[in-house]
Design a protein around this motif. Sequence first.
Motif, short mmCIF file in Angstrom:
data_model
loop_
_atom_site.label_atom_id
_atom_site.label_comp_id
_atom_site.label_asym_id
_atom_site.label_seq_id
_atom_site.Cartn_x
_atom_site.Cartn_y
_atom_site.Cartn_z
N MET A 1 31.78 21.38 35.05
CA MET A 1 30.93 22.53 34.82
C MET A 1 31.82 23.78 34.74
O MET A 1 32.66 24.00 35.60
N PRO A 2 31.63 24.61 33.70
CA PRO A 2 32.43 25.83 33.59
C PRO A 2 32.09 26.81 34.70
O PRO A 2 30.96 26.89 35.17
N ARG A 3 33.08 27.55 35.12
CA ARG A 3 32.92 28.55 36.18
C ARG A 3 32.74 29.92 35.57
O ARG A 3 33.33 30.25 34.54
N ALA A 4 31.96 30.75 36.24
CA ALA A 4 31.72 32.11 35.77
C ALA A 4 32.81 33.07 36.22
O ALA A 4 33.07 34.07 35.55
N VAL A 5 33.44 32.80 37.33
CA VAL A 5 34.36 33.75 37.94
C VAL A 5 35.77 33.62 37.36
O VAL A 5 36.32 32.52 37.29
N THR A 6 36.33 34.74 36.96
CA THR A 6 37.72 34.82 36.53
C THR A 6 38.45 35.76 37.48
O THR A 6 38.06 36.91 37.64
N LEU A 7 39.48 35.24 38.14
CA LEU A 7 40.28 36.06 39.06
C LEU A 7 41.33 36.82 38.26
O LEU A 7 41.89 36.30 37.30
N ILE A 8 41.59 38.06 38.66
CA ILE A 8 42.52 38.93 37.95
C ILE A 8 43.64 39.33 38.91
O ILE A 8 43.37 39.80 40.02
N ARG A 9 44.86 39.15 38.48
CA ARG A 9 46.03 39.53 39.27
C ARG A 9 46.66 40.76 38.62
O ARG A 9 46.60 40.92 37.41
N SER A 10 47.26 41.59 39.41
CA SER A 10 47.88 42.81 38.89
C SER A 10 49.37 42.79 39.15
O SER A 10 49.81 42.76 40.30
N ALA A 11 50.15 42.84 38.10
CA ALA A 11 51.60 42.90 38.23
C ALA A 11 52.05 44.28 38.70
O ALA A 11 53.18 44.45 39.14
N SER A 12 51.15 45.26 38.63
CA SER A 12 51.48 46.63 39.04
C SER A 12 51.30 46.87 40.53
O SER A 12 51.69 47.91 41.04
N LEU A 13 50.66 45.91 41.23
CA LEU A 13 50.40 46.05 42.66
C LEU A 13 51.21 45.03 43.44
O LEU A 13 51.71 44.04 42.88
N SER A 14 51.31 45.21 44.72
CA SER A 14 52.10 44.33 45.58
C SER A 14 51.69 42.87 45.42
O SER A 14 50.51 42.55 45.32
N ASP A 15 52.68 42.00 45.42
CA ASP A 15 52.38 40.56 45.38
C ASP A 15 52.33 39.96 46.79
O ASP A 15 52.28 38.77 46.96
N VAL A 16 52.32 40.82 47.81
CA VAL A 16 52.24 40.37 49.20
C VAL A 16 50.82 39.89 49.53
O VAL A 16 50.62 38.99 50.34
#
Length: 136
Positions: A1-16
């Motif tokens: 089943m396809p999921r509705a939620v897409t998570l977004i990561r930001s290379a401009s913010l801390s990766d901690v």
Amino acid sequence: MPRAVTLIRSASLSDVAEYAYAATAPAESRLIFLAGACPLNEDGSTAAIGDVAGQAAKAVENLRTALADSGASLHDVISTRVLVASDRQEDLVTAWEVVRDAFGDHDVPSTLMGVTVLGYNDQLVEIESVAAVLDS
């Protein structure tokens, strides 16, 4: 089943951070706004009194149940807010580790907060969340 939620990561913010910084869901998704998941047993008593990790685990268990009853799962959650009745950062981290581990690689945008008091006697943890699903 396809999921509705897409998570977004930001290379401009801390990766901690141990979570995505943002998430989206398409306009046609059904949003589910859940009441705070509390560490309550079926009889209404507070579980794991005095145990932050135990209460976080029970809150996650109850969150899973509420999601299932809504036609969703943890992988459909688009954001969380984890509340911990403590002024000790280590208690917040303890609760967070339980929640983070339960979500696994679906590391939704989350806020972790220390609060003065929660609504039930001896309650230390509560997890608020919003989910998004694509109905068939």
